[in-house]
Scaffold this active site. Sequence first.
Site, PDB file in Angstrom:
ATOM      1  NE  ARG A 263      -4.115   1.500   2.404  1.00 25.86           N
ATOM      2  CZ  ARG A 263      -4.567   2.022   3.529  1.00 25.86           C
ATOM      3  NH1 ARG A 263      -4.010   1.680   4.674  1.00 25.86           N
ATOM      4  NH2 ARG A 263      -5.563   2.865   3.530  1.00 25.86           N
TER       5      ARG A 263
ATOM      6  CB  SER B 162       4.936  -5.767   8.634  1.00 23.22           C
ATOM      7  OG  SER B 162       4.296  -4.527   8.596  1.00 23.22           O
TER       8      SER B 162
ATOM      9  CG  ASP C 220       2.670  -4.887  10.962  1.00 21.71           C
ATOM     10  OD1 ASP C 220       3.621  -5.082  11.745  1.00 21.71           O
ATOM     11  OD2 ASP C 220       1.977  -5.822  10.517  1.00 21.71           O
TER      12      ASP C 220
END
Length: 891
Positions: free
Chosen positions: A519, A580, A634
Amino acid sequence: QVRRALLALTIPLETLRAVKSRMLQAMHEGLSCQTHAQASVPMLPTYLCSMPDGTEKGDLLVVELCQNHVRILWVTLLGDGNQSPQVMYKIFDLPRDVMQGKGEALFDFIAQRVRLFLVDIRSPQNRLPLGFVFPFSCKQTRLDKAELISWSKGFNCSDVEGKDVVQLLQSALRKQELHHVDVVALMNDTVGTMMTCSRAGEPCEVALVMDTGTNSCFMAQAEQVEMAVETSGWMCVNTEWGCFGDDGALSDILTPYDQRLDQESSNPGKKRFEKLVGGLYLGEIVRHVLTTLAAERALFLGSSVAVLRTKDVLKTQQVLEIINSEEGMAQARKALEALGLQPNERDCCRVQQICRAVVSRAAALCAAGLAAILSHMCQSRQLERLVVNVGVDGELYQGYTRFREILQSVTGLLAPQCMVTLLPSVDRTGWGAAMVTAVALRVAAQRREVDQLLAPLRLSHDDLERVQGLMRREMELGLGRETNPKSSVRMLPTYVCGTPDGTERGEFLALDLGGTNFRVLVVRVGEDRIRIASEIYVIPTAITQGTGEALFDHIVECIMDFQLKQQLVKQVLPLGFTFSFPCQQLGLDKAVLLSWTKGFSASGCVGEDVVQLLRQAAQRKQHSGLRVVAVVNDTVGTMMSCGYDDPKCEIGLIVGTGTNACYMEEMRNVGTVDGERGRMCINMEWGAFGDNGCLDDIFTEFDRVVDEKTINPGKQRFEKLISGMYLGEIVRHILLALVEKQVLFRGMPCPRLHTRDIFQTKFLSTIEIDGLALRQVRGILQDLELQASFEDSGLVREVCQAVSLRAAQLCAAGLAAVVEKMRENRGLSRLVVTVGVDGTLYKMHPRFSLHLQQMLQQLAPNCTVTFLRSEDGSGKGAALVAAVACRTAEP
């Protein structure tokens, strides 16, 4: 007068619809804990939770208590689909004084006849399971425990009501030294009817008995039966609908004949529906009609009719013969002359009309009751159309063709959304009782297998406290400079030393890489709100498992595409990078990848600074518009994102494809970084907890198989117990074991179930939704080409629940270690803290968050923990880390 009597006995269709509606309402009241005590239809749980599957086999004993005799059967099932059971039986007349005497004498009589029967057939002394057919209203709390509510059908033995009739029979058998005979199941004749009409693959889910009395039962989802202890799977409900109308719900259809019959009965005001329908009463209703018409001089002129005032002089069997025989008129004359009457041709014709009206009314009322049951099943299962088999038995159904026709046609009119097949029962109380007993034995054996298989996944409070203690120990080791290499929990410094204070302003780019979806975001932090624009890009598996250069080139290409679409090509914005995966951070913008997780294995990345890899890719792509300010994972991004909305948020938690946690630790405790003052966010990387073997006794054989098949066996072991990437695989391996033990899918081969990752974790979330009908669960399994029965569906749900509950509880144990450490660090008697949480498992699973919070409260009672769901968490959080870094860097 005759026409008026016939009209009174005829119920219009609209009135039948009203009766159906009232029955439905009474059923709902009977199923509810709040209204059960006042309900006229008791809706009693039977604790029969399974249907025959054709594998039942063995020798079984059945004791059937009938109206005037006891029938004892020896039934042998061969496991051949129940096609050819072998049955031997003997009938023993029941003296009236036993039916009306002491309860002890009744059960002693039964036990003595059992002993005589077994001697007569020379049965071996092996353990012999017994099914007890006891056709009276009972409150059951188990299949083998039932307290008599009230006698009926001419029985009135003392000192039995309120007692467990199974225990009374078992005690009587012991007195006869029949120690090898065990009463396994108690049922009424209605349940027996349903079971004997069930075939493998074609279950019968409803049963009606229209005999001396009347009753019905049906299979409901157990959670709808609030009076039952079981809350999952199926439960057969004994409606005891003979009591319907005792509250006045049938007052508008009761005739003067019904009122007189009721007043003369042994239980006035009780069993009103049964007195309109049951074979014990139809002859009496006809007698009262004839008595009235004779008094009005509409019948039997010139005859003495005093005999019609004698109770029970006209039997229901005679009524059926009058209306069902080609020689009906002759049968009418024969019955009337036997009473000393002198009927003419017209009298016989009118008597036949009255008999038809009484029996037809009974059939129509039964149809209204059946329609209520079918509509309830259709509505509760959320079906547009219900297709169901209904087992039917009893003297009325078997003895009168017109009764069957009316039952079928009126049911169709009152429940048009239901497609019903009526199946006549064969020896409902003998074979059916044997089936109930055999199914109970099969289910008990399967339950032992299931419990044994799932026991290692069911963690005790002590187990979880031990996990909490181990996590705390690993945290302490991970924070120490010298002890860090010994810990399976890396406790990585993030160099994030503050949370948002609300003064941050500006535009920031953010990247979020944590799985196969990547993203890119632009985050605009204003005075009153944050605005976000974003786009998701897919990273193909070939790239996630290819070279590092290809991976980071792909990432930069996505960034360039996004900047072009957002008209940001000419701007160089501060960038926060959510990465992450486990990293050793050497600064806010410098993070060395320690290992790949979540299915990534791109080469040339482990041991490298991921920010530098990103910058090198930008150079290769000749893209100069990147200014990386911060790299976070994350979990940190989630904490920062929620921290913007709640200043008490000092913990981040991810439970999705993977799992991790971070929290604000006192700098004085962080031995791996210089400095004593303030706090720093620690990225625990707790997914690796247990990689040093400290959780080996928690790991089951299924966890080990799943671990061995991953791309990183022996690594991220805590994550493999908790996260969405693995739970479906754990369930799949448990299901395979249950198939192998012939507990699931009847032990039939399931090639599809051998396909890796076929059972996705999202199925757990769907299957465990509260109120999801087992029919829908079955549909999910059928979509996976798994031919599941309703029992299979219930068992699959139980497996899913065990796996997801363990995951939530283990997550709670880890979190309990974190909050307790924070509380002790700060010298507080009570810690009040917020956890920012993200991840599809936490958000999408219907029970995970509740189980997590409940267990955390038990394991950390001195901490008040609030959970705040992150929205746009890790991307927004990365931008906020960059914003805080820019704010603190300003002079």
